[in-house]
Design an enzyme around this catalytic site. Structure first.
Site, PDB file in Angstrom:
ATOM      1  N   GLU A  12      50.763  10.072  28.067  1.00 48.82           N
ATOM      2  CA  GLU A  12      50.793  11.220  27.895  1.00 48.82           C
ATOM      3  C   GLU A  12      50.396  11.601  26.380  1.00 48.82           C
ATOM      4  O   GLU A  12      51.240  11.116  25.423  1.00 48.82           O
ATOM      5  CB  GLU A  12      52.263  12.132  28.124  1.00 48.82           C
ATOM      6  CG  GLU A  12      52.912  11.781  29.434  1.00 48.82           C
ATOM      7  CD  GLU A  12      54.238  12.023  29.286  1.00 48.82           C
ATOM      8  OE1 GLU A  12      54.920  13.196  28.981  1.00 48.82           O
ATOM      9  OE2 GLU A  12      55.096  11.253  30.071  1.00 48.82           O
ATOM     10  N   ARG A  56      47.292  15.367  34.624  1.00 52.27           N
ATOM     11  CA  ARG A  56      47.765  16.846  34.442  1.00 52.27           C
ATOM     12  C   ARG A  56      47.261  17.287  32.922  1.00 52.27           C
ATOM     13  O   ARG A  56      47.145  16.653  32.080  1.00 52.27           O
ATOM     14  CB  ARG A  56      49.061  16.827  34.491  1.00 52.27           C
ATOM     15  CG  ARG A  56      49.772  18.201  34.274  1.00 52.27           C
ATOM     16  CD  ARG A  56      51.321  17.936  34.191  1.00 52.27           C
ATOM     17  NE  ARG A  56      52.178  19.279  33.818  1.00 52.27           N
ATOM     18  CZ  ARG A  56      53.342  19.327  33.290  1.00 52.27           C
ATOM     19  NH1 ARG A  56      53.899  18.099  33.122  1.00 52.27           N
ATOM     20  NH2 ARG A  56      53.794  20.397  33.033  1.00 52.27           N
ATOM     21  N   ASP A  60      51.252  22.595  25.671  1.00 53.60           N
ATOM     22  CA  ASP A  60      52.702  22.149  25.567  1.00 53.60           C
ATOM     23  C   ASP A  60      53.293  23.125  24.652  1.00 53.60           C
ATOM     24  O   ASP A  60      52.759  23.940  24.096  1.00 53.60           O
ATOM     25  CB  ASP A  60      52.830  20.917  25.532  1.00 53.60           C
ATOM     26  CG  ASP A  60      54.244  20.184  25.598  1.00 53.60           C
ATOM     27  OD1 ASP A  60      55.127  20.944  26.147  1.00 53.60           O
ATOM     28  OD2 ASP A  60      54.563  19.089  25.174  1.00 53.60           O
ATOM     29  N   GLU A  66      47.983  19.178  25.925  1.00 56.71           N
ATOM     30  CA  GLU A  66      48.611  17.842  26.094  1.00 56.71           C
ATOM     31  C   GLU A  66      47.832  17.389  27.607  1.00 56.71           C
ATOM     32  O   GLU A  66      47.334  18.095  28.627  1.00 56.71           O
ATOM     33  CB  GLU A  66      50.054  17.778  26.667  1.00 56.71           C
ATOM     34  CG  GLU A  66      50.631  16.519  27.100  1.00 56.71           C
ATOM     35  CD  GLU A  66      52.005  16.528  26.628  1.00 56.71           C
ATOM     36  OE1 GLU A  66      52.665  15.560  27.235  1.00 56.71           O
ATOM     37  OE2 GLU A  66      52.571  17.427  26.065  1.00 56.71           O
ATOM     38  N   THR A  69      47.712  11.159  32.111  1.00 49.42           N
ATOM     39  CA  THR A  69      46.956  10.581  32.741  1.00 49.42           C
ATOM     40  C   THR A  69      47.468  10.582  34.128  1.00 49.42           C
ATOM     41  O   THR A  69      48.824  10.589  34.352  1.00 49.42           O
ATOM     42  CB  THR A  69      46.814   9.194  32.428  1.00 49.42           C
ATOM     43  OG1 THR A  69      47.807   8.339  32.484  1.00 49.42           O
ATOM     44  CG2 THR A  69      46.005   8.984  31.030  1.00 49.42           C
ATOM     45  N   TRP A 431      53.266  15.925  40.743  1.00 49.07           N
ATOM     46  CA  TRP A 431      53.239  14.284  40.880  1.00 49.07           C
ATOM     47  C   TRP A 431      53.546  13.775  42.377  1.00 49.07           C
ATOM     48  O   TRP A 431      52.900  12.782  42.570  1.00 49.07           O
ATOM     49  CB  TRP A 431      54.018  13.583  39.808  1.00 49.07           C
ATOM     50  CG  TRP A 431      53.742  14.119  38.355  1.00 49.07           C
ATOM     51  CD1 TRP A 431      54.473  14.580  37.499  1.00 49.07           C
ATOM     52  CD2 TRP A 431      52.432  13.619  37.658  1.00 49.07           C
ATOM     53  NE1 TRP A 431      53.925  14.633  36.248  1.00 49.07           N
ATOM     54  CE2 TRP A 431      52.554  13.881  36.550  1.00 49.07           C
ATOM     55  CE3 TRP A 431      51.400  12.823  38.000  1.00 49.07           C
ATOM     56  CZ2 TRP A 431      51.496  13.877  35.459  1.00 49.07           C
ATOM     57  CZ3 TRP A 431      50.590  12.574  36.975  1.00 49.07           C
ATOM     58  CH2 TRP A 431      50.389  13.031  36.002  1.00 49.07           C
TER      59      TRP A 431
END
EC number: 6.3.1.19
Length: 467
Positions: A12, A56, A60, A66, A69, A431
């Site tokens: 991230e 994603r 943020d 942001e 992966t 997710w």
């Protein structure tokens, strides 16, 4: 227990953002972030989306773009998808520049001029059979000293009253070292730890936990990223396999990480809980030696990170440590971020007679992290052969368009492609779940991050195609 040689991983990355209209006028971070995400919101009616490659992308807290992966299961795959985020955000920045009529800078770094920090978080799926306390005890000494081999480097100029003010201005190996406050904690911002314990495995929670490492720097160099993640993979495998590692539990991880960041000899004495001391170089050398022995007998997995990707990691690991022994870092001057940047700053300071606190050096520090392919200084150095790359450009471009084919991300990617082919559809993606909303909708649970097929999702896609 058996070491996990095919491990789900993710990165991230939060980006710094800045704008320059002309020499005296600029938009604030919130406003330029809205401009950056305007095409995303226009197309998807949200600033928080999953992309076509199943990753994603979102805005943020604190106006930080942001990118997280998609799930990856090998080292080079992870690096490709991390870099795909740079390409996606560069495209958005390019469009924002046209919209505002000024330059938009996206910086893959970890600190701003006001002392704020934003992160690069590493995620590793680990077995729940290993107690977190024991895992953390063995892993923390490695993570605290890992900056020697993979720090991004920073020209640190503490502002008055800053916690690191007593160190004074100067170059540091790590950007994040001054911004962590605990070894292990569930916090992420208020009391930022080295390892975050928030229990969100995004998998079967009876089998797995997600190790969330938030101490690492954002790397511009793909080679440095490979060393950062690859060395950590090997240490995790060794811990899982029960390899005997020396006890380097530190008396004070937070003071140690700051001291190490400012010592370019690797020889500063670190107090251990046992009452003895060890140097960062000694600690890293112990993990390196163990990794060499482990890799020599590691069975090559059918899926996951192959030995062919880990062998160069271990080679570079050893070469960096050898540089600390000699004090000459020229052998790795194109491969390790903090060394590349320090060489650049040293050359500029010597050529122009600049003091460490000269704002022109601070500007160079920032521009090293500009992700712009032609303007960013790291990319300029790479084109001139002064910074080595790892992946072919076409590999990264393919990662922008296609989800990782070997993990759950492949299923999410197929679902996203199917629902976006029907613009009238309302859908939800996360997710672990995908859902077509409304009357006649359907939902599928994606509980297994290793599974790259799903009959439930196939049925949903078939029903969409038959409409």
């Amino acid at each position: 227990m058996t070491a996990i040689r095919r491990r789900i991983m993710g990165l991230e990355t939060e980006y710094g953002i800045a704008n320059m209209q002309d020499s005296s006028r600029r938009l604030g971070p919130d406003e330029i972030a809205r401009k950056l995400f305007a095409p995303v919101v226009e197309k998807h009616r949200s600033s928080n989306i999953y992309t076509e490659n199943a990753s994603r992308l979102y805005l943020d807290v604190g106006a930080h773009p942001e990118f997280a992966t998609a799930e990856c299961d090998s080292l080079h795959q992870l690096i490709a998808y991390d870099r795909s985020g740079d390409l996606m955000f560069h495209e958005l920045a390019d469009r924002a520049e046209q919209a505002v009529g000024g330059k938009v800078y996206l910086l893959k770094n970890n600190t701003d001029s006001l002392g704020n920090s934003y992160g690069c978080h590493e995620n590793y799926l680990v077995s729940r059979d290993i107690p977190l306390k024991g895992l953390s005890k063995q892993l923390l000494p490695f993570l605290v000293t890992r900056q020697l081999i993979c720090g991004a480097g920073k020209l640190a100029i503490p502002y008055p009253g800053a916690p690191n003010e007593n160190f004074g201005p100067g170059y540091t190996m790590s950007q994040r070292a001054d911004h962590v406050w605990e070894g292990v904690s569930s916090a992420t911002t208020r009391s930022r730890p080295i390892i975050n314990t928030r229990d969100e495995p995004h998998a079967d929670s009876s089998k797995y936990r997600r190790l969330h490492v938030i101490v690492g720097d954002s790397n511009m160099s793909e080679v440095t990223t490979a060393l950062k993640v690859g060395s950590t993979l090997l240490v995790l495998e060794m811990i899982e396999a029960g390899v005997a590692l020396p006890d380097f539990e530190m008396a004070n991880e937070i003071r140690s990480i700051r001291e190490i960041s400012r010592d370019f000899t690797g020889q500063v004495d670190i107090a251990l809980r046992s009452g003895s001391t060890a140097t960062p170089l000694e600690i890293q050398r112990a993990f390196y030696d163990a990794a060499c022995a482990y890799l020599a007998s590691r069975e090559d997995p059918e899926r996951g990170t192959p030995n062919a990707e880990l062998t160069p990691v271990v080679d570079l690991w050893g070469r960096v440590l050898d540089c600390f022994d000699t004090g000459d870092f020229s052998p790795v001057s194109t491969e390790i971020d903090w060394v590349i940047k320090k060489s650049l700053l040293d050359r500029m300071a010597a050529a122009r007679g600049l003091d460490p606190i000269d704002p022109r050096l601070a500007q160079i520090d920032l521009m090293y992290h500009d992700i712009h392919p032609t303007r960013g200084l790291f990319n300029v150095l790479a084109r001139r052969g002064l910074a080595r790359t790892l992946l072919a450009p076409e590999t990264i471009e393919q990662a922008v368009r296609q989800a990782p084919p070997t993990t759950r991300a492949a299923v999410r990617g197929r679902f996203i492609a199917a629902v976006r082919a029907n613009p009238e559809l309302s859908y939800t993606v996360d997710w672990m779940r995908v859902k077509v909303n409304g009357e006649g909708g359907a939902e599928a649970l994606l509980a297994d991050p290793f599974a790259n097929t799903s009959e439930d999702v196939d049925r949903i896609i078939e029903s969409l195609e038959s409409r």
